[in-house]
Design a protein around this motif. Structure first.
Motif, mmCIF file in Angstrom:
data_model
loop_
_atom_site.group_PDB
_atom_site.id
_atom_site.type_symbol
_atom_site.label_atom_id
_atom_site.label_comp_id
_atom_site.label_asym_id
_atom_site.label_seq_id
_atom_site.Cartn_x
_atom_site.Cartn_y
_atom_site.Cartn_z
ATOM 1 N N LYS A 1 0.952 -1.184 0.086
ATOM 2 C CA LYS A 1 -0.033 0.059 -0.185
ATOM 3 C C LYS A 1 1.020 1.300 0.017
ATOM 4 O O LYS A 1 0.371 2.380 -0.156
ATOM 5 C CB LYS A 1 -1.000 -0.038 1.110
ATOM 6 N N TYR A 2 2.220 1.021 0.173
ATOM 7 C CA TYR A 2 3.198 1.963 0.501
ATOM 8 C C TYR A 2 4.167 2.032 -0.837
ATOM 9 O O TYR A 2 5.479 1.817 -0.621
ATOM 10 C CB TYR A 2 3.685 2.032 1.879
ATOM 11 N N PRO A 3 3.986 2.172 -1.900
ATOM 12 C CA PRO A 3 4.991 2.401 -2.816
ATOM 13 C C PRO A 3 6.197 3.189 -3.049
ATOM 14 O O PRO A 3 7.225 2.740 -3.317
ATOM 15 C CB PRO A 3 4.184 2.412 -4.264
ATOM 16 N N ARG A 4 6.011 4.350 -2.390
ATOM 17 C CA ARG A 4 7.052 5.295 -2.230
ATOM 18 C C ARG A 4 7.980 4.785 -1.059
ATOM 19 O O ARG A 4 9.202 4.816 -1.422
ATOM 20 C CB ARG A 4 6.449 6.595 -1.634
ATOM 21 N N ILE A 5 7.518 4.134 -0.092
ATOM 22 C CA ILE A 5 8.400 3.708 1.108
ATOM 23 C C ILE A 5 8.991 2.558 0.679
ATOM 24 O O ILE A 5 10.190 2.390 0.829
ATOM 25 C CB ILE A 5 7.615 3.568 2.349
ATOM 26 N N ALA A 6 8.272 1.642 -0.344
ATOM 27 C CA ALA A 6 8.945 0.305 -0.708
ATOM 28 C C ALA A 6 10.022 0.679 -1.565
ATOM 29 O O ALA A 6 11.041 0.049 -1.498
ATOM 30 C CB ALA A 6 7.945 -0.548 -1.457
ATOM 31 N N LYS A 7 9.883 1.622 -2.529
ATOM 32 C CA LYS A 7 10.814 2.081 -3.593
ATOM 33 C C LYS A 7 11.997 2.768 -2.959
ATOM 34 O O LYS A 7 12.896 2.606 -3.141
ATOM 35 C CB LYS A 7 10.021 3.086 -4.544
ATOM 36 N N ASP A 8 11.897 3.764 -2.057
ATOM 37 C CA ASP A 8 12.853 4.230 -1.149
ATOM 38 C C ASP A 8 13.862 3.052 -0.588
ATOM 39 O O ASP A 8 14.906 3.120 -0.674
ATOM 40 C CB ASP A 8 12.600 4.978 -0.347
ATOM 41 N N TYR A 9 13.072 2.190 -0.059
ATOM 42 C CA TYR A 9 13.940 1.001 0.875
ATOM 43 C C TYR A 9 14.749 0.326 -0.360
ATOM 44 O O TYR A 9 15.868 0.077 -0.065
ATOM 45 C CB TYR A 9 12.876 0.192 1.392
ATOM 46 N N PHE A 10 13.947 -0.245 -1.229
ATOM 47 C CA PHE A 10 14.774 -1.162 -2.152
ATOM 48 C C PHE A 10 15.742 -0.429 -3.063
ATOM 49 O O PHE A 10 16.837 -1.059 -3.228
ATOM 50 C CB PHE A 10 13.685 -2.226 -3.047
ATOM 51 N N TYR A 11 15.441 0.696 -3.465
ATOM 52 C CA TYR A 11 16.291 1.441 -4.479
ATOM 53 C C TYR A 11 17.423 2.127 -3.696
ATOM 54 O O TYR A 11 18.492 2.008 -3.948
ATOM 55 C CB TYR A 11 15.536 2.093 -5.351
ATOM 56 N N ASN A 12 16.939 3.219 -2.730
ATOM 57 C CA ASN A 12 18.042 3.858 -2.233
ATOM 58 C C ASN A 12 18.883 3.125 -0.969
ATOM 59 O O ASN A 12 20.006 3.496 -0.805
ATOM 60 C CB ASN A 12 17.270 5.018 -1.820
ATOM 61 N N LYS A 13 18.245 2.117 -0.365
ATOM 62 C CA LYS A 13 18.685 1.687 0.706
ATOM 63 C C LYS A 13 19.496 0.407 0.608
ATOM 64 O O LYS A 13 20.828 0.062 0.841
ATOM 65 C CB LYS A 13 18.041 1.531 1.911
ATOM 66 N N LYS A 14 18.723 -0.632 -0.297
ATOM 67 C CA LYS A 14 19.194 -1.704 -0.556
ATOM 68 C C LYS A 14 19.907 -2.000 -1.704
ATOM 69 O O LYS A 14 20.582 -2.944 -2.270
ATOM 70 C CB LYS A 14 18.319 -2.818 -0.423
ATOM 71 N N HIS A 15 19.856 -0.879 -2.734
ATOM 72 C CA HIS A 15 20.229 -1.106 -3.888
ATOM 73 C C HIS A 15 19.871 -2.338 -4.772
ATOM 74 O O HIS A 15 20.771 -3.015 -5.293
ATOM 75 C CB HIS A 15 21.679 -0.893 -3.963
ATOM 76 N N GLN A 16 18.639 -2.717 -4.610
ATOM 77 C CA GLN A 16 17.943 -3.944 -5.439
ATOM 78 C C GLN A 16 16.919 -3.366 -6.184
ATOM 79 O O GLN A 16 15.970 -2.786 -5.816
ATOM 80 C CB GLN A 16 17.565 -4.665 -4.250
ATOM 81 N N THR A 17 16.997 -3.854 -7.381
ATOM 82 C CA THR A 17 15.996 -3.468 -8.346
ATOM 83 C C THR A 17 14.575 -4.430 -8.080
ATOM 84 O O THR A 17 14.863 -5.985 -8.164
ATOM 85 C CB THR A 17 16.277 -3.799 -9.848
ATOM 86 N N VAL A 18 13.346 -3.899 -8.065
ATOM 87 C CA VAL A 18 12.177 -4.917 -7.758
ATOM 88 C C VAL A 18 11.240 -4.258 -8.538
ATOM 89 O O VAL A 18 11.034 -3.066 -8.991
ATOM 90 C CB VAL A 18 11.845 -4.884 -6.387
ATOM 91 N N GLU A 19 10.075 -5.004 -8.736
ATOM 92 C CA GLU A 19 8.934 -4.499 -9.240
ATOM 93 C C GLU A 19 7.864 -4.245 -8.218
ATOM 94 O O GLU A 19 7.528 -5.208 -7.390
ATOM 95 C CB GLU A 19 8.391 -5.557 -10.316
ATOM 96 N N ILE A 20 7.452 -3.072 -8.048
ATOM 97 C CA ILE A 20 6.581 -2.737 -6.947
ATOM 98 C C ILE A 20 5.141 -2.666 -7.574
ATOM 99 O O ILE A 20 4.890 -1.999 -8.521
ATOM 100 C CB ILE A 20 6.903 -1.447 -6.562
ATOM 101 N N ILE A 21 4.184 -3.424 -6.847
ATOM 102 C CA ILE A 21 3.042 -3.378 -7.236
ATOM 103 C C ILE A 21 1.760 -2.772 -6.143
ATOM 104 O O ILE A 21 1.775 -3.204 -5.230
ATOM 105 C CB ILE A 21 2.348 -4.978 -7.252
ATOM 106 N N LYS A 22 1.135 -1.816 -6.600
ATOM 107 C CA LYS A 22 0.275 -0.888 -5.546
ATOM 108 C C LYS A 22 -0.881 -1.706 -5.165
ATOM 109 O O LYS A 22 -1.702 -2.136 -6.214
ATOM 110 C CB LYS A 22 0.094 0.224 -6.040
ATOM 111 N N LEU A 23 -1.246 -1.987 -3.726
ATOM 112 C CA LEU A 23 -2.536 -2.441 -3.552
ATOM 113 C C LEU A 23 -3.161 -1.744 -2.357
ATOM 114 O O LEU A 23 -2.380 -0.889 -1.955
ATOM 115 C CB LEU A 23 -2.134 -4.095 -2.716
ATOM 116 N N ASN A 24 -4.455 -1.841 -2.226
ATOM 117 C CA ASN A 24 -5.011 -0.880 -1.330
ATOM 118 C C ASN A 24 -5.460 -1.568 -0.093
ATOM 119 O O ASN A 24 -6.084 -0.780 0.775
ATOM 120 C CB ASN A 24 -6.152 -0.504 -2.004
#
Ligand code: PRP
Length: 217
Positions: A124-147
């Protein structure tokens, strides 16, 4: 001189957070009797003596009301503050609503995280997930937004892992999932509009001081 004629306006996230906020405010002598009526459908409540106004909004909208100055002050979860990324000041940790933002999934997904595999992350938190995986872990992932009901995603095969809030851990437990990594701790925070913090400095500073002293008890 304080401009006592102007209402100080609070935006509260509907639900549990609003209830706990009012309990805390009562301890510093701020009450709002008409808000305690459980059956009311009213959205705005006024304390005429103290010149305060409270309104109830959807959690994710609280930072929006505060950024635009429709509310001077907001009470909202740290998760929402991070996800919305609004121009507001976070001034105080209220200490309730404590929980954690975590990467969760079946235990088998631990290796996928470890080896930086290209996995799907439902949240439900694409921005938090993106920041964590891309900026902190440097891991490329596909983020899927759910509600909501995010725990479903790894169970039905939509994603390998989720990024979600864990409070007691019982939702995970009852669905056979585990916490795999912790993203950050969360709790309710007080946020302030950037103009109000200057224009209403005296009243807002007193509010923060009063809250700090009861929170320290
Ligand atoms: C939140 C969160 C988890 C659950 C965590 O969902 O998304 O699903 O609570 O709490 P627990 O660790 O105590 O079990 P919420 O109930 O807000 O509903 P949602 O699934 O619609 O997001």
């Amino acid at each position: 001189m304080m401009r006592e004629d102007r209402y100080l306006t609070f935006a509260l996230g509907k639900g549990r957070l609003a209830k706990q906020t009012l309990e805390l405010f009562e301890r510093i002598g701020i009450t709002c009797e008409e808000m305690k009526d459980k059956d009311t459908r009213k959205l705005i409540f006024v304390n005429e003596d103290l010149k305060l106004k409270f309104f109830l909004a959807k959690g994710p909208d609280v930072p929006t009301y505060v950024e635009y100055g429709a509310a001077d002050i907001g009470i909202v979860g740290k998760d929402t503050i991070l996800e919305e990324g609004r121009n507001i000041y976070e001034v105080l940790d209220l200490g309730f609503g404590k929980c954690r933002m975590c990467v969760c999934g079946p235990r088998s997904a631990k290796d996928l995280l470890l080896h930086h595999e290209l996995i799907r992350v439902a949240t439900k938190y694409p921005r938090i997930a993106k920041d964590y995986f891309y900026n902190k872990k440097h891991q490329t992932v596909e983020i899927i937004k759910l509600n909501g009901s995010i725990e479903l995603a790894p169970i039905v095969g939509l994603s390998e892992v989720i990024v979600d809030i864990v409070e007691t851990g019982s939702t995970l437990r009852e669905n056979g999932l585990d916490v795999l990594e912790e993203v950050c701790p969360l709790s309710a925070r007080m946020v302030i509009n950037q103009v109000s913090i200057k224009m209403e400095n005296e009243r807002i500073t007193k509010l923060i001081t009063d809250l700090k002293s009861v929170l320290a008890q």
